[in-house]
Design a protein around this motif. Structure first.
Motif, PDB file in Angstrom:
ATOM      1  N   THR A 134       0.157  -1.465   0.307  1.00 50.83           N
ATOM      2  CA  THR A 134       0.014  -0.121   0.302  1.00 50.83           C
ATOM      3  C   THR A 134       1.055   1.335   0.178  1.00 50.83           C
ATOM      4  O   THR A 134       0.683   2.339  -0.832  1.00 50.83           O
ATOM      5  N   GLU A 135       1.916   1.004   0.534  1.00 49.61           N
ATOM      6  CA  GLU A 135       2.561   2.366   0.505  1.00 49.61           C
ATOM      7  C   GLU A 135       3.175   2.258  -0.752  1.00 49.61           C
ATOM      8  O   GLU A 135       3.668   3.589  -1.052  1.00 49.61           O
ATOM      9  N   LEU A 136       3.878   1.760  -1.950  1.00 45.45           N
ATOM     10  CA  LEU A 136       4.034   1.786  -3.058  1.00 45.45           C
ATOM     11  C   LEU A 136       3.091   2.447  -3.525  1.00 45.45           C
ATOM     12  O   LEU A 136       3.775   3.616  -5.091  1.00 45.45           O
ATOM     13  N   LEU A 137       1.612   1.954  -3.568  1.00 45.68           N
ATOM     14  CA  LEU A 137       0.473   2.939  -4.180  1.00 45.68           C
ATOM     15  C   LEU A 137       0.613   4.028  -3.272  1.00 45.68           C
ATOM     16  O   LEU A 137       0.020   4.664  -4.582  1.00 45.68           O
ATOM     17  N   GLY A 138       0.433   4.353  -2.995  1.00 43.60           N
ATOM     18  CA  GLY A 138       0.816   5.671  -2.302  1.00 43.60           C
ATOM     19  C   GLY A 138       1.241   6.689  -3.044  1.00 43.60           C
ATOM     20  O   GLY A 138       1.424   8.038  -3.441  1.00 43.60           O
ATOM     21  N   VAL A 139       2.839   6.522  -3.005  1.00 46.77           N
ATOM     22  CA  VAL A 139       3.656   6.559  -3.848  1.00 46.77           C
ATOM     23  C   VAL A 139       3.721   6.898  -5.623  1.00 46.77           C
ATOM     24  O   VAL A 139       3.947   7.623  -5.462  1.00 46.77           O
ATOM     25  N   LEU A 140       3.148   5.523  -5.592  1.00 40.03           N
ATOM     26  CA  LEU A 140       2.735   6.028  -7.368  1.00 40.03           C
ATOM     27  C   LEU A 140       2.392   6.828  -7.172  1.00 40.03           C
ATOM     28  O   LEU A 140       1.376   7.556  -8.397  1.00 40.03           O
ATOM     29  N   LYS A 141       0.623   7.563  -6.734  1.00 40.56           N
ATOM     30  CA  LYS A 141      -0.843   7.855  -6.885  1.00 40.56           C
ATOM     31  C   LYS A 141       0.498   9.382  -6.613  1.00 40.56           C
ATOM     32  O   LYS A 141      -0.169  10.602  -7.297  1.00 40.56           O
ATOM     33  N   ASP A 142       1.384   9.363  -5.930  1.00 39.04           N
ATOM     34  CA  ASP A 142       1.532  10.872  -5.931  1.00 39.04           C
ATOM     35  C   ASP A 142       2.636  11.337  -6.864  1.00 39.04           C
ATOM     36  O   ASP A 142       2.039  12.610  -7.231  1.00 39.04           O
ATOM     37  N   VAL A 187       2.331  18.561 -16.315  1.00 42.72           N
ATOM     38  CA  VAL A 187       1.169  18.759 -17.332  1.00 42.72           C
ATOM     39  C   VAL A 187       0.440  19.596 -17.524  1.00 42.72           C
ATOM     40  O   VAL A 187       0.504  20.266 -18.652  1.00 42.72           O
ATOM     41  N   VAL A 188       0.081  19.679 -16.920  1.00 42.35           N
ATOM     42  CA  VAL A 188      -1.677  20.644 -17.006  1.00 42.35           C
ATOM     43  C   VAL A 188      -0.605  21.945 -16.547  1.00 42.35           C
ATOM     44  O   VAL A 188      -0.990  22.746 -17.611  1.00 42.35           O
ATOM     45  N   ARG A 189       0.502  21.792 -16.111  1.00 39.94           N
ATOM     46  CA  ARG A 189       0.740  23.441 -16.219  1.00 39.94           C
ATOM     47  C   ARG A 189       1.628  23.502 -17.334  1.00 39.94           C
ATOM     48  O   ARG A 189       1.656  24.757 -18.042  1.00 39.94           O
ATOM     49  N   VAL A 190       2.304  22.943 -18.577  1.00 41.98           N
ATOM     50  CA  VAL A 190       2.842  23.008 -19.634  1.00 41.98           C
ATOM     51  C   VAL A 190       2.025  23.008 -20.257  1.00 41.98           C
ATOM     52  O   VAL A 190       2.082  24.235 -21.069  1.00 41.98           O
ATOM     53  N   HIS A 191       0.282  22.696 -21.046  1.00 37.21           N
ATOM     54  CA  HIS A 191      -0.008  22.693 -21.415  1.00 37.21           C
ATOM     55  C   HIS A 191      -0.955  24.411 -21.352  1.00 37.21           C
ATOM     56  O   HIS A 191      -1.344  25.140 -22.590  1.00 37.21           O
ATOM     57  N   LEU A 242       3.282  14.669 -11.807  1.00 28.14           N
ATOM     58  CA  LEU A 242       3.625  14.207 -13.543  1.00 28.14           C
ATOM     59  C   LEU A 242       2.340  15.134 -13.620  1.00 28.14           C
ATOM     60  O   LEU A 242       2.579  15.439 -15.025  1.00 28.14           O
ATOM     61  N   TRP A 243       1.188  14.718 -13.693  1.00 27.42           N
ATOM     62  CA  TRP A 243      -0.181  15.740 -13.899  1.00 27.42           C
ATOM     63  C   TRP A 243      -0.409  16.587 -14.060  1.00 27.42           C
ATOM     64  O   TRP A 243      -1.150  17.181 -14.673  1.00 27.42           O
ATOM     65  N   SER A 244      -0.192  18.083 -12.950  1.00 29.86           N
ATOM     66  CA  SER A 244       0.166  18.208 -12.688  1.00 29.86           C
ATOM     67  C   SER A 244       1.017  19.420 -13.125  1.00 29.86           C
ATOM     68  O   SER A 244       0.758  20.656 -14.221  1.00 29.86           O
TER      69      SER A 244
END
Length: 68
Positions: free
Chosen positions: A1-9, A18-22, A14-16
């Protein structure tokens, strides 16, 4: 579950990014469009002033011929 949390973060960061560059590309595009529009309006105003001056000069010349 800790790995999943790190992956989500990581995905959120990454998405933020992408949004900033866009958003920065979008802002640059619209700034460019504003500049192009302002230049077009300035050319249109200059053309109108030139045509008005030519028309008035022509009318003055016409009146000068008539008044002779």
């Amino acid at each position: 579950t800790e790995l999943l949390g790190v992956l989500k973060d990581g995905c959120v960061k990454l998405w933020s990014e992408v949004v900033r560059v866009h958003q920065s590309i979008d802002k640059a595009f619209w700034n460019r469009m504003v500049v192009v529009h302002e230049r077009k309006i300035a050319r249109r105003i200059e053309l109108r002033q030139t045509l008005r001056k030519r028309a008035l000069d022509g009318f003055d010349a016409f009146l000068a011929l008539i008044m002779k």
